[in-house]
Design a protein around this motif. Structure first.
Motif, PDB file in Angstrom:
ATOM      1  N   ALA A 101     -33.789  13.008 -22.064  1.00  0.00           N
ATOM      2  CA  ALA A 101     -33.275  11.736 -21.609  1.00  0.00           C
ATOM      3  C   ALA A 101     -34.278  11.008 -21.300  1.00  0.00           C
ATOM      4  O   ALA A 101     -33.999   9.904 -21.450  1.00  0.00           O
ATOM      5  N   ASN A 122     -35.198   8.086 -23.589  1.00  0.00           N
ATOM      6  CA  ASN A 122     -34.023   7.294 -24.019  1.00  0.00           C
ATOM      7  C   ASN A 122     -33.916   7.362 -25.347  1.00  0.00           C
ATOM      8  O   ASN A 122     -33.862   6.144 -26.266  1.00  0.00           O
ATOM      9  N   ARG A 170     -24.895  12.157 -25.350  1.00  0.00           N
ATOM     10  CA  ARG A 170     -25.463  10.789 -24.826  1.00  0.00           C
ATOM     11  C   ARG A 170     -25.895   9.817 -25.756  1.00  0.00           C
ATOM     12  O   ARG A 170     -26.878  10.137 -26.245  1.00  0.00           O
ATOM     13  N   TYR A 214     -26.797   6.010 -27.073  1.00  0.00           N
ATOM     14  CA  TYR A 214     -27.579   4.795 -26.225  1.00  0.00           C
ATOM     15  C   TYR A 214     -27.161   4.793 -24.681  1.00  0.00           C
ATOM     16  O   TYR A 214     -26.899   3.882 -24.142  1.00  0.00           O
ATOM     17  N   GLY A 215     -27.649   5.789 -24.160  1.00  0.00           N
ATOM     18  CA  GLY A 215     -27.699   6.210 -22.674  1.00  0.00           C
ATOM     19  C   GLY A 215     -26.146   6.294 -22.188  1.00  0.00           C
ATOM     20  O   GLY A 215     -26.208   6.912 -20.706  1.00  0.00           O
TER      21      GLY A 215
END
Length: 293
Positions: free
Chosen positions: A163, A166, A232, A234-235
């Motif tokens: 994570a 990104n 998750r 695009y964040g």
């Protein structure tokens, strides 16, 4: 399950152990990916269950690569395909040893470069292909051939590491929920750039349970919150349906632990520590989904 294609790219002649959930997971991964796919497989159980040359149980091209080099190989392969105008799916299918430990530098590099590929880690929480030695993914208290009294360290948080890069898409999955896995692979392959899916893959001989209990063990992992299913994109984190109940009221971790022989030496103190770790992780995921952190 009716939306899953009938075509098979993993045949019935694999050399997998009875009840192998990593081969079950790969079956649905390939159904989602389709025939225009290349697998990059480092040293792991999958490099064995594919069969002996010149025969194979896989109906897609497979490139076997050294333990540490899977993501690096996939980077070059993806670049070559894209340069030739081809949209061929490049998928790394690697165990936890080749991901959490030995291959993590190549994984990080490929994600930093923005490689257009899907990296899948099927996690049986040990070096299964060579006799179930301890890996960085082995949980606290679990017996392996190199931790005969139980592992004294906690499991490395691979998902938090990924994570931090990104990626446009990452997800967790479990072999006990094939439709969830299938949909996540389809979504991942529809997105350009580096994608990551982390699959919990219970292992009958390594985890020391009867081979007909693989699905039950996988579902216990999710129901207890030991393994949380989410995406998750695009964040933005979204918890998947099967984990919704665990987020509200998880089953006691003892149900999961006592179903496996690898935890037979786990003390009440270790079980309590595992439970506390789960509660902390569930609270963090809930806050992130709600946008609090």
């Amino acid at each position: 399950m009716s939306e899953i294609p009938k075509e098979e790219y993993l045949t019935t002649c694999t050399a997998a152990c009875a009840g192998c959930s990593s081969s079950l997971s790969l079956r649905y991964v390939l159904k989602a990916a389709g025939p225009d796919t290349v697998l990059v497989v480092p040293a792991c159980c999958t490099s064995v269950i594919q069969g002996m040359y010149p025969n194979t149980s896989f109906n897609v091209p497979v490139y076997n690569i050294a333990f540490a080099a899977a993501a690096a190989c996939a980077s070059g392969m993806s670049k070559a395909f894209r340069s030739a105008g081809k949209k061929t799916n490049v998928i790394v299918y690697a165990g936890d040893g080749g991901t959490v430990d030995i291959g993590i530098q190549a994984l990080s590099g490929a994600f930093e470069r923005g490689t257009d590929f899907l990296y899948i880690c099927y996690d049986n929480e040990a070096y299964g292909n060579t006799g179930m030695q301890r890996s960085g993914a082995t949980p606290l208290g679990a017996l392996t051939t190199t931790t005969p009294a139980g592992k004294t360290e906690t499991k490395k948080d691979l998902d938090q590491i990924v994570a931090a890069h990104n990626p446009p898409y990452m997800a967790t999955a479990c072999s006990a929920y094939p439709l969830d896995l299938y949909k996540k692979v389809k979504k991942a392959l529809s997105i350009e750039g580096p994608k990551f899916i982390h699959i919990l893959a219970p292992c009958p001989p390594g985890w020391r349970y009867n081979s007909d209990k693989t699905i039950e063990i996988g579902k216990l992992a999710v129901k207890t919150g030991s393994w949380v299913l989410y995406e998750r994109e695009y964040g933005k984190l979204t918890v998947s349906g099967p984990s919704r109940m665990a987020l509200k009221k998880p089953h006691p971790i003892e149900e999961y632990v006592r179903a496996q022989g690898r935890f037979k030496k786990a003390t009440p103190e270790i079980i309590a520590e595992l439970q506390q770790s789960i509660e902390k992780n569930l609270a963090r995921i809930k806050k992130e989904e709600e946008g609090i952190c």
